[in-house]
Design a protein around this motif. Structure first.
Motif, PDB file in Angstrom:
ATOM      1  N   ALA A   3       0.830  -1.202   0.000  1.00  0.00           N
ATOM      2  CA  ALA A   3       0.000   0.000   0.000  1.00  0.00           C
ATOM      3  C   ALA A   3       0.864   1.251   0.000  1.00  0.00           C
ATOM      4  CB  ALA A   3      -0.921  -0.007   1.211  1.00  0.00           C
ATOM      5  N   SER A   4       0.393   2.286  -0.694  1.00  0.00           N
ATOM      6  CA  SER A   4       1.080   3.580  -0.687  1.00  0.00           C
ATOM      7  C   SER A   4       0.849   4.261   0.654  1.00  0.00           C
ATOM      8  CB  SER A   4       0.554   4.460  -1.825  1.00  0.00           C
ATOM      9  OG  SER A   4       0.800   3.853  -3.077  1.00  0.00           O
ATOM     10  N   PRO A   5       1.755   5.177   1.048  1.00  0.00           N
ATOM     11  CA  PRO A   5       1.656   5.787   2.383  1.00  0.00           C
ATOM     12  C   PRO A   5       0.338   6.481   2.657  1.00  0.00           C
ATOM     13  CG  PRO A   5       3.815   6.224   1.420  1.00  0.00           C
ATOM     14  CD  PRO A   5       2.997   5.568   0.358  1.00  0.00           C
ATOM     15  N   LEU A   6      -0.298   7.076   1.652  1.00  0.00           N
ATOM     16  CA  LEU A   6      -1.529   7.835   1.874  1.00  0.00           C
ATOM     17  C   LEU A   6      -2.773   7.117   1.369  1.00  0.00           C
ATOM     18  CD1 LEU A   6      -0.418  11.528   1.178  1.00  0.00           C
ATOM     19  CD2 LEU A   6      -0.543  10.288   3.345  1.00  0.00           C
ATOM     20  N   ASP A   7      -2.688   5.797   1.183  1.00  0.00           N
ATOM     21  CA  ASP A   7      -3.891   5.041   0.848  1.00  0.00           C
ATOM     22  C   ASP A   7      -4.976   5.316   1.888  1.00  0.00           C
ATOM     23  OD1 ASP A   7      -2.963   3.861  -1.419  1.00  0.00           O
ATOM     24  OD2 ASP A   7      -2.583   1.892  -0.544  1.00  0.00           O
ATOM     25  N   GLY A   8      -6.206   5.541   1.429  1.00  0.00           N
ATOM     26  CA  GLY A   8      -7.313   5.781   2.332  1.00  0.00           C
ATOM     27  C   GLY A   8      -7.537   7.232   2.684  1.00  0.00           C
ATOM     28  N   ILE A   9      -6.650   8.121   2.247  1.00  0.00           N
ATOM     29  CA  ILE A   9      -6.806   9.560   2.489  1.00  0.00           C
ATOM     30  C   ILE A   9      -7.436  10.190   1.248  1.00  0.00           C
ATOM     31  CG2 ILE A   9      -5.610  11.750   2.864  1.00  0.00           C
ATOM     32  CD1 ILE A   9      -5.649   9.982   5.320  1.00  0.00           C
ATOM     33  N   ARG A  10      -8.536  10.912   1.446  1.00  0.00           N
ATOM     34  CA  ARG A  10      -9.155  11.624   0.332  1.00  0.00           C
ATOM     35  C   ARG A  10      -8.873  13.115   0.454  1.00  0.00           C
ATOM     36  NH1 ARG A  10     -15.198  10.398  -1.116  1.00  0.00           N
ATOM     37  NH2 ARG A  10     -14.217   8.810  -2.419  1.00  0.00           N
ATOM     38  N   VAL A  11      -8.536  13.738  -0.674  1.00  0.00           N
ATOM     39  CA  VAL A  11      -8.230  15.164  -0.739  1.00  0.00           C
ATOM     40  C   VAL A  11      -9.228  15.839  -1.665  1.00  0.00           C
ATOM     41  CG1 VAL A  11      -6.510  16.905  -1.358  1.00  0.00           C
ATOM     42  CG2 VAL A  11      -5.779  14.717  -0.351  1.00  0.00           C
ATOM     43  N   ALA A  12      -9.957  16.818  -1.138  1.00  0.00           N
ATOM     44  CA  ALA A  12     -10.817  17.664  -1.967  1.00  0.00           C
ATOM     45  C   ALA A  12      -9.958  18.814  -2.480  1.00  0.00           C
ATOM     46  CB  ALA A  12     -11.985  18.190  -1.152  1.00  0.00           C
ATOM     47  N   ASP A  13      -9.706  18.818  -3.775  1.00  0.00           N
ATOM     48  CA  ASP A  13      -8.733  19.726  -4.388  1.00  0.00           C
ATOM     49  C   ASP A  13      -9.464  20.843  -5.131  1.00  0.00           C
ATOM     50  OD1 ASP A  13      -6.719  20.963  -5.803  1.00  0.00           O
ATOM     51  OD2 ASP A  13      -6.114  19.192  -6.941  1.00  0.00           O
ATOM     52  N   PHE A  14      -9.478  22.030  -4.539  1.00  0.00           N
ATOM     53  CA  PHE A  14     -10.114  23.191  -5.153  1.00  0.00           C
ATOM     54  C   PHE A  14      -9.059  24.147  -5.718  1.00  0.00           C
ATOM     55  CE2 PHE A  14     -13.229  21.602  -2.145  1.00  0.00           C
ATOM     56  CZ  PHE A  14     -14.431  21.709  -2.824  1.00  0.00           C
ATOM     57  N   THR A  15      -7.948  23.624  -6.201  1.00  0.00           N
ATOM     58  CA  THR A  15      -6.844  24.465  -6.659  1.00  0.00           C
ATOM     59  C   THR A  15      -6.754  24.476  -8.175  1.00  0.00           C
ATOM     60  OG1 THR A  15      -5.120  22.742  -6.710  1.00  0.00           O
ATOM     61  CG2 THR A  15      -5.589  23.768  -4.587  1.00  0.00           C
ATOM     62  N   GLN A  16      -6.025  25.461  -8.674  1.00  0.00           N
ATOM     63  CA  GLN A  16      -5.703  25.511 -10.096  1.00  0.00           C
ATOM     64  C   GLN A  16      -4.364  26.201 -10.277  1.00  0.00           C
ATOM     65  OE1 GLN A  16      -8.120  27.959 -12.650  1.00  0.00           O
ATOM     66  NE2 GLN A  16      -8.733  29.318 -10.985  1.00  0.00           N
ATOM     67  N   ALA A  17      -3.923  26.258 -11.529  1.00  0.00           N
ATOM     68  CA  ALA A  17      -2.638  26.858 -11.926  1.00  0.00           C
ATOM     69  C   ALA A  17      -1.497  25.944 -11.496  1.00  0.00           C
ATOM     70  CB  ALA A  17      -2.496  28.285 -11.403  1.00  0.00           C
ATOM     71  N   LEU A  18      -0.633  26.370 -10.537  1.00  0.00           N
ATOM     72  CA  LEU A  18       0.569  25.580 -10.294  1.00  0.00           C
ATOM     73  C   LEU A  18       0.807  25.231  -8.832  1.00  0.00           C
ATOM     74  CD1 LEU A  18       3.014  24.180 -11.423  1.00  0.00           C
ATOM     75  CD2 LEU A  18       4.224  26.364 -11.442  1.00  0.00           C
ATOM     76  N   SER A  19       0.805  26.210  -7.929  1.00  0.00           N
ATOM     77  CA  SER A  19       1.198  25.908  -6.550  1.00  0.00           C
ATOM     78  C   SER A  19       0.274  24.871  -5.916  1.00  0.00           C
ATOM     79  CB  SER A  19       1.221  27.185  -5.705  1.00  0.00           C
ATOM     80  OG  SER A  19      -0.061  27.809  -5.688  1.00  0.00           O
ATOM     81  N   GLY A  20      -1.041  25.076  -6.033  1.00  0.00           N
ATOM     82  CA  GLY A  20      -1.988  24.132  -5.457  1.00  0.00           C
ATOM     83  C   GLY A  20      -1.964  22.776  -6.139  1.00  0.00           C
ATOM     84  N   PRO A  21      -2.071  22.725  -7.474  1.00  0.00           N
ATOM     85  CA  PRO A  21      -1.998  21.425  -8.138  1.00  0.00           C
ATOM     86  C   PRO A  21      -0.697  20.677  -7.896  1.00  0.00           C
ATOM     87  CG  PRO A  21      -3.042  23.014  -9.584  1.00  0.00           C
ATOM     88  CD  PRO A  21      -2.540  23.787  -8.389  1.00  0.00           C
ATOM     89  N   TYR A  22       0.422  21.410  -7.746  1.00  0.00           N
ATOM     90  CA  TYR A  22       1.683  20.720  -7.444  1.00  0.00           C
ATOM     91  C   TYR A  22       1.593  20.070  -6.069  1.00  0.00           C
ATOM     92  CZ  TYR A  22       6.662  19.707  -7.263  1.00  0.00           C
ATOM     93  OH  TYR A  22       7.873  19.064  -7.175  1.00  0.00           O
ATOM     94  N   CYS A  23       1.031  20.797  -5.088  1.00  0.00           N
ATOM     95  CA  CYS A  23       0.831  20.234  -3.755  1.00  0.00           C
ATOM     96  C   CYS A  23      -0.008  18.972  -3.816  1.00  0.00           C
ATOM     97  CB  CYS A  23       0.162  21.278  -2.858  1.00  0.00           C
ATOM     98  SG  CYS A  23      -0.510  20.627  -1.308  1.00  0.00           S
ATOM     99  N   THR A  24      -1.156  19.040  -4.470  1.00  0.00           N
ATOM    100  CA  THR A  24      -2.058  17.899  -4.467  1.00  0.00           C
ATOM    101  C   THR A  24      -1.516  16.747  -5.304  1.00  0.00           C
ATOM    102  OG1 THR A  24      -3.388  18.922  -6.230  1.00  0.00           O
ATOM    103  CG2 THR A  24      -4.095  19.271  -3.947  1.00  0.00           C
ATOM    104  N   MET A  25      -0.683  17.037  -6.322  1.00  0.00           N
ATOM    105  CA  MET A  25      -0.037  15.955  -7.063  1.00  0.00           C
ATOM    106  C   MET A  25       0.935  15.199  -6.166  1.00  0.00           C
ATOM    107  SD  MET A  25       2.214  15.970 -10.590  1.00  0.00           S
ATOM    108  CE  MET A  25       3.677  16.684  -9.801  1.00  0.00           C
ATOM    109  N   LEU A  26       1.671  15.911  -5.317  1.00  0.00           N
ATOM    110  CA  LEU A  26       2.574  15.226  -4.387  1.00  0.00           C
ATOM    111  C   LEU A  26       1.787  14.277  -3.482  1.00  0.00           C
ATOM    112  CD1 LEU A  26       4.936  18.158  -3.298  1.00  0.00           C
ATOM    113  CD2 LEU A  26       5.359  16.413  -5.032  1.00  0.00           C
TER     114      LEU A  26
END
Length: 409
Positions: A3-26
């Protein structure tokens, strides 16, 4: 597969452009189920930031949106806000990078949501902080305001921005760090929290020793070009057929450098004996080294440095970077089959966990690709917030994941 370290964690991603999407991609790369909320019919602005485009999708968007699901919600409508509320209730983390004040108008601000959902980790990314001015924070603006541009470029040249958007990227990284810390604390305390990350704060914090130099001397450091402000010789040197970097970190390495270049007597001269003395005589020393280096091919110099144990390296273009066996072997070029674009490539993640590099479970999504799937999931769990936060989110994800393969080294 483990299992990946964050399996079972859900993230509601209300971001766009770069800083937010980069965070949520990590977070997605680490295994979280990231649900990307996008404006109907248009989506994330970065879908349109090009050229270059792959068909009609900007490479910019593709670079930071893998391993996510996309849903379309009109947050201006009551129905859209209702679906957003359901999504948040079923999520462990919310990330947004709106201008300060927007979240409050939408009812998605930290105070409102953490009072209603005490286990939620709410993260806000902005240019100047949640309590800062309500203006957009663009990378180059923040690079200038943080002092970075006064530290970048030739000594006698104008200020320069860094070649990658370090304000956006650093804010995204620090936001991910803060979210992970808040999730870890939640495991111990049973409560979520609020993470506030600003691009300006991120770049100022990364000034590191440059800031300490200023505090120690009262004099603001200026551009040094490709030389180091406090270590010599350390920087870019010309050769017969190009340029390369040589970085001497101590006195023994300096002696080895001189011996490898066939000038051992220079390494023994008293005025170059210590780093402080080499700094005092830096230009003279660079001249003596350049007299030798400009007569040698880069490959020859790099071989000599490797044998001598002196840190040195080539200066590569990106085509050379991704042709390198080490880069490929570390899984730093990922290839994924996209449902409409065919095979697309992107830079890989920086981690190896239990020996494994980042895997692509999902390609960057088509706009609204997962709307029906996600809304059906949140509807099934609408009964109580407790059911949301205890539900195995990841088990419901990725009916189409099996068709996605990461590029094996």
């Amino acid at each position: 597969m483990q299992a990946s370290p964050l399996d079972g964690i859900r993230v509601a991603d209300f971001t766009q452009a770069l800083s937010g999407p980069y965070c949520t991609m990590l977070l997605a790369d680490l295994g979280a189920d990231v649900v990307k909320v996008e404006m109907p019919g248009r989506g994330d602005d970065s879908r349109h930031w090009g050229p270059p485009f792959v068909d009609d999708t900007a490479a910019y968007f593709l670079s930071v949106n893998r391993n996510k699901r996309s849903i379309e919600l009109d947050l201006r409508s009551p129905e859209g806000r209702e679906h957003a509320a359901d999504l948040v209730a079923g999520s462990d983390v919310l990330v947004e990078n709106w201008r300060p004040g927007t979240a409050q108008r939408l009812g998605l601000d930290a105070a409102t949501l953490t009072a209603r959902h005490p286990l939620l980790v709410h993260c806000s990314i902005s240019g100047f902080g949640a309590d800062g001015p309500p203006r957009a924070g663009y990378d180059q603006i923040v690079q200038g305001m943080s002092g970075w541009m006064t530290l970048t470029g030739d000594q006698d040249g104008p200020p320069f921005k860094a070649g990658v958007p370090v304000g956006d990227i650093s804010a995204g990284m620090f936001a991910a760090h803060g979210i992970l810390a808040a999730l870890l604390r939640r495991e111990r305390t049973g409560r979520g929290g609020v993470v506030d990350v600003a691009m300006l704060d991120s770049l100022v914090s990364m000034l590191a020793y440059q800031a300490t130099r200023y505090f120690a001397t009262g004099v603001a450091p200026l551009r040094e070009g490709n030389q180091h402000a406090t270590i010599a010789p350390y920087g870019t040197f010309d050769t017969k057929d190009g340029s390369l970097n040589i970085c001497v970190g101590n006195d023994l390495q300096f002696q080895r450098l001189c011996a490898a270049l066939g000038i051992p007597e220079v390494g023994e001269e008293p005025r170059y004996a210590t780093n402080r003395q080499r700094l005092d005589n830096r230009e003279e020393l660079r001249g003596r080294l350049n007299d030798v280096l400009t007569g040698l091919d880069s490959a020859d110099v790099l071989r000599r440095m490797e044998v001598a144990g002196v840190p040195a390296g080539p200066i590569r273009t990106l085509d050379e970077v991704f042709a390198d066996d080490e880069v490929q072997g570390r899984g730093l070029q990922l290839r994924v089959e996209h449902p409409t674009l065919g095979e697309v490539s992107m830079a890989g993640g920086p981690w190896r966990i239990d020996g494994q590099p980042v895997a692509i479970r999902l390609p960057p999504p088509v706009l609204g690709q997962h709307t029906d799937q996600v809304l059906a999931e949140v509807a099934r769990h609408r009964s109580t917030d407790e059911e949301f936060l205890s539900s195995p989110h990841q088990a419901e994800v990725n009916d189409d994941t099996a068709a996605v393969e990461r590029n094996a080294p």
